[in-house]
Design a protein around this motif. Structure first.
Motif, PDB file in Angstrom:
ATOM      1  N   CYS A   1      62.622   7.803  82.234  1.00 34.61           N
ATOM      2  CA  CYS A   1      63.435   6.599  82.059  1.00 34.61           C
ATOM      3  C   CYS A   1      64.849   6.812  82.617  1.00 34.61           C
ATOM      4  N   LEU A   2      65.423   7.964  82.305  1.00 34.84           N
ATOM      5  CA  LEU A   2      66.780   8.267  82.750  1.00 34.84           C
ATOM      6  C   LEU A   2      66.834   8.446  84.269  1.00 34.84           C
ATOM      7  N   ALA A   3      65.847   9.152  84.829  1.00 34.60           N
ATOM      8  CA  ALA A   3      65.838   9.412  86.267  1.00 34.60           C
ATOM      9  C   ALA A   3      65.643   8.134  87.080  1.00 34.60           C
ATOM     10  N   ILE A   4      64.755   7.266  86.615  1.00 30.25           N
ATOM     11  CA  ILE A   4      64.512   6.010  87.333  1.00 30.25           C
ATOM     12  C   ILE A   4      65.748   5.121  87.297  1.00 30.25           C
ATOM     13  N   ALA A   5      66.411   5.078  86.141  1.00 32.63           N
ATOM     14  CA  ALA A   5      67.651   4.302  86.052  1.00 32.63           C
ATOM     15  C   ALA A   5      68.710   4.886  86.975  1.00 32.63           C
ATOM     16  N   ASN A   6      68.810   6.220  86.993  1.00 27.78           N
ATOM     17  CA  ASN A   6      69.784   6.894  87.843  1.00 27.78           C
ATOM     18  C   ASN A   6      69.512   6.619  89.322  1.00 27.78           C
ATOM     19  N   LEU A   7      68.254   6.699  89.718  1.00 31.07           N
ATOM     20  CA  LEU A   7      67.867   6.450  91.111  1.00 31.07           C
ATOM     21  C   LEU A   7      68.262   5.046  91.548  1.00 31.07           C
ATOM     22  N   ASN A   8      67.979   4.069  90.706  1.00 26.49           N
ATOM     23  CA  ASN A   8      68.243   2.680  91.085  1.00 26.49           C
ATOM     24  C   ASN A   8      69.721   2.323  91.014  1.00 26.49           C
ATOM     25  N   MET A   9      70.483   2.994  90.156  1.00 22.85           N
ATOM     26  CA  MET A   9      71.929   2.796  90.173  1.00 22.85           C
ATOM     27  C   MET A   9      72.529   3.320  91.479  1.00 22.85           C
ATOM     28  N   ASP A  10      72.091   4.503  91.893  1.00 15.62           N
ATOM     29  CA  ASP A  10      72.605   5.098  93.128  1.00 15.62           C
ATOM     30  C   ASP A  10      72.275   4.237  94.342  1.00 15.62           C
ATOM     31  N   THR A  11      71.028   3.793  94.428  1.00 17.97           N
ATOM     32  CA  THR A  11      70.622   3.002  95.588  1.00 17.97           C
ATOM     33  C   THR A  11      71.262   1.617  95.584  1.00 17.97           C
ATOM     34  N   LEU A  12      71.552   1.085  94.397  1.00 19.66           N
ATOM     35  CA  LEU A  12      72.241  -0.203  94.340  1.00 19.66           C
ATOM     36  C   LEU A  12      73.675  -0.075  94.846  1.00 19.66           C
ATOM     37  N   ILE A  13      74.339   1.019  94.503  1.00 20.93           N
ATOM     38  CA  ILE A  13      75.686   1.270  95.021  1.00 20.93           C
ATOM     39  C   ILE A  13      75.646   1.420  96.542  1.00 20.93           C
ATOM     40  N   ALA A  14      74.628   2.126  97.033  1.00 21.22           N
ATOM     41  CA  ALA A  14      74.470   2.253  98.483  1.00 21.22           C
ATOM     42  C   ALA A  14      74.257   0.882  99.125  1.00 21.22           C
ATOM     43  N   ALA A  15      73.525   0.003  98.444  1.00 25.50           N
ATOM     44  CA  ALA A  15      73.296  -1.349  98.973  1.00 25.50           C
ATOM     45  C   ALA A  15      74.595  -2.136  99.063  1.00 25.50           C
ATOM     46  N   LEU A  16      75.472  -1.982  98.074  1.00 24.82           N
ATOM     47  CA  LEU A  16      76.756  -2.681  98.116  1.00 24.82           C
ATOM     48  C   LEU A  16      77.567  -2.247  99.332  1.00 24.82           C
ATOM     49  N   MET A  17      77.582  -0.947  99.601  1.00 24.56           N
ATOM     50  CA  MET A  17      78.306  -0.455 100.780  1.00 24.56           C
ATOM     51  C   MET A  17      77.630  -0.909 102.061  1.00 24.56           C
ATOM     52  N   MET A  18      76.304  -0.998 102.030  1.00 22.76           N
ATOM     53  CA  MET A  18      75.578  -1.504 103.194  1.00 22.76           C
ATOM     54  C   MET A  18      75.945  -2.955 103.478  1.00 22.76           C
ATOM     55  N   TYR A  19      76.120  -3.763 102.433  1.00 22.07           N
ATOM     56  CA  TYR A  19      76.521  -5.162 102.604  1.00 22.07           C
ATOM     57  C   TYR A  19      77.910  -5.268 103.244  1.00 22.07           C
ATOM     58  N   ILE A  20      78.817  -4.380 102.842  1.00 23.49           N
ATOM     59  CA  ILE A  20      80.158  -4.385 103.445  1.00 23.49           C
ATOM     60  C   ILE A  20      80.051  -4.086 104.943  1.00 23.49           C
ATOM     61  N   GLY A  21      79.224  -3.106 105.288  1.00 24.73           N
ATOM     62  CA  GLY A  21      79.028  -2.789 106.692  1.00 24.73           C
ATOM     63  C   GLY A  21      78.429  -3.950 107.466  1.00 24.73           C
ATOM     64  N   CYS A  22      77.494  -4.674 106.856  1.00 21.80           N
ATOM     65  CA  CYS A  22      76.890  -5.840 107.514  1.00 21.80           C
ATOM     66  C   CYS A  22      77.925  -6.935 107.755  1.00 21.80           C
ATOM     67  N   GLN A  23      78.800  -7.147 106.780  1.00 25.52           N
ATOM     68  CA  GLN A  23      79.841  -8.166 106.953  1.00 25.52           C
ATOM     69  C   GLN A  23      80.814  -7.767 108.063  1.00 25.52           C
ATOM     70  N   CYS A  24      81.084  -6.483 108.186  1.00 19.03           N
ATOM     71  CA  CYS A  24      81.938  -6.024 109.295  1.00 19.03           C
ATOM     72  C   CYS A  24      81.254  -6.281 110.636  1.00 19.03           C
ATOM     73  N   ASP A  25      79.935  -6.083 110.690  1.00 16.32           N
ATOM     74  CA  ASP A  25      79.181  -6.375 111.921  1.00 16.32           C
ATOM     75  C   ASP A  25      79.274  -7.854 112.286  1.00 16.32           C
ATOM     76  N   ILE A  26      79.125  -8.711 111.271  1.00 17.36           N
ATOM     77  CA  ILE A  26      79.206 -10.158 111.521  1.00 17.36           C
ATOM     78  C   ILE A  26      80.596 -10.545 111.994  1.00 17.36           C
ATOM     79  N   LEU A  27      81.623  -9.984 111.339  1.00 16.32           N
ATOM     80  CA  LEU A  27      83.008 -10.286 111.724  1.00 16.32           C
ATOM     81  C   LEU A  27      83.292  -9.822 113.152  1.00 16.32           C
ATOM     82  N   CYS A  28      82.815  -8.635 113.500  1.00 17.04           N
ATOM     83  CA  CYS A  28      83.012  -8.136 114.867  1.00 17.04           C
ATOM     84  C   CYS A  28      82.356  -9.059 115.887  1.00 17.04           C
ATOM     85  N   ASP A  29      81.161  -9.545 115.560  1.00 16.62           N
ATOM     86  CA  ASP A  29      80.468 -10.454 116.474  1.00 16.62           C
ATOM     87  C   ASP A  29      81.234 -11.763 116.623  1.00 16.62           C
TER      88      ASP A  29
END
Length: 379
Positions: free
Chosen positions: A183-211
């Motif tokens: 239970c703890l490991a699965i929660a930890n895994l998904n918290m980490d990947t969700l944070i990575a997704a937030l940073m990925m969204y910022i990168g995507c918005q920078c790509d759109i802005l550059c375009d």
């Protein structure tokens, strides 16, 4: 054109967090109720019994190292859960911002532009799941694999105020440990990947802005200054999103980086004490892989944010700015000067999430490992 659903990529991620008791429905924040109580019963109880066992083995370096690398990982995960719960309102506000029109791709070309980043996160999520789940399975069945289940050995060394060698207390405790850690490991895994997704969204918005910046044109049909002001507003919104994202992840990242160095060192030391090619050896190897990928997750996506945001002023130079009015040139110059400072994700401003930080953590882990080997050799 139909709105682009950014949250579709992390749908499975959010679903797992709901099952784990970490995602209140709708826009609600975390509350102490039956939905979340079971999660804390499993986590905090198991962590307490593991930590209590340290007082019984602290004089034995080998036994202590075998216990502490799991204990500090579980305690770290509990701390990350606390930070996650404390800042759940910020997280839900961030996800709500993704639905704003200013964050939408303008055309099919921009949708195709961000798709590789979305796919990259999906592949990373899958790659992270493999070593984590393999480690959990090996830990769960290790007493069965080496035959110590006959001696009533538990998957994890812990102290309990009752005799775990007798039935059915042994079977109940065994099941409790496995469920708690899963239970703890699965929660930890998904918290980490969700944070990575937030940073990925910022990168995507920078790509759109550059375009958008590259395609600014000065013509009768196209008002350069008006579209430039739209791009400036988009950039301000990205900066606001990144600031909130830093508030949400800073405590989690700080705990992760400080503990991971120690955890890797102790695990590598433990690898030198177990039999090669044994079940315990394989479980430790997969654990090292999981922790390494976990650190790399933060650093890679944080590094991507910095790289992509640093391309914004260069994209402005690629626009058709030579014949624009003087007012538009002034606005463009101010924007270029402001955007020359890239967006950096950081842990409470102590260190940035970047590949250089990743290599620093690995070097520090090796130094800790060398010290442990030296102390053990002297004993």
């Amino acid at each position: 054109m139909e709105n682009f659903d950014w949250k579709l990529t992390i749908r499975a991620n959010i679903l797992v967090l709901k099952v784990a008791g970490l995602w209140p429905k709708g826009s609600e924040i975390y509350k102490l109720n039956l939905y979340t109580l079971y999660f804390f019963v499993f986590i905090n109880g198991h962590n307490f019994f593991q930590a209590a066992n340290i007082f019984f083995v602290y004089t034995d370096l080998e036994a202590l190292s075998a216990l502490i690398f799991v204990t500090i990982t579980d305690v770290l995960a509990s701390f990350k859960v606390y930070c996650f719960i404390r800042n759940i309102a910020i997280l839900k506000r961030l996800l709500a911002k993704l639905d704003k029109q200013i964050f939408q791709p303008r055309n099919e070309q921009q949708r195709d532009l961000v798709q590789p980043s979305l796919n990259s996160w999906k592949y990373t999520y899958t790659a992270f799941c493999i070593p984590v789940f393999t480690t959990l399975v090996l830990w769960a069945i290790f007493p069965i694999m080496d035959g110590t289940v006959k001696d009533r050995r538990l998957p994890f060394s812990a102290w309990y105020p009752y005799n775990t060698k007798i039935s059915p207390l042994y079977e109940i405790t065994y099941l409790y440990q496995v469920i708690s850690v899963w239970c703890l490991a699965i929660a930890n895994l998904n918290m980490d990947t969700l944070i990575a997704a937030l940073m990925m969204y910022i990168g995507c918005q920078c790509d759109i802005l550059c375009d958008d910046m590259k395609n600014l044109r000065n013509s009768v049909e196209s008002d350069f200054n008006r579209k430039l002001l739209d791009c400036i507003e988009h950039h301000k919104t990205i900066l606001s999103f990144a600031t909130d994202c830093n508030k949400f992840l800073s405590g989690i990242a700080l705990g992760q980086f400080f503990v991971s160095g120690m955890s890797l060192a102790v695990t590598m030391f433990q690898l030198t004490l177990v039999s090669p090619l044994s079940g315990e050896c394989y479980s430790l190897l997969f654990y090292v892989s999981s922790v390494t990928v976990e650190i790399a997750l933060y650093c890679w996506f944080g590094n991507e944010v910095e790289i992509k945001s640093s391309q914004i002023p260069y994209s402005a130079f690629e626009s058709d700015w030579t014949g624009i009015p003087i007012e538009a040139k002034k606005n463009l110059l101010i924007f270029i000067m402001r955007s020359q400072k890239p967006i950096k994700m950081s842990a409470i401003n102590l260190f940035s999430l970047s590949l250089s930080t990743f290599t620093t953590i690995l070097r520090t882990s090796w130094s800790y490992f060398a010290v442990l080997r030296q102390v053990n050799a002297q004993d």
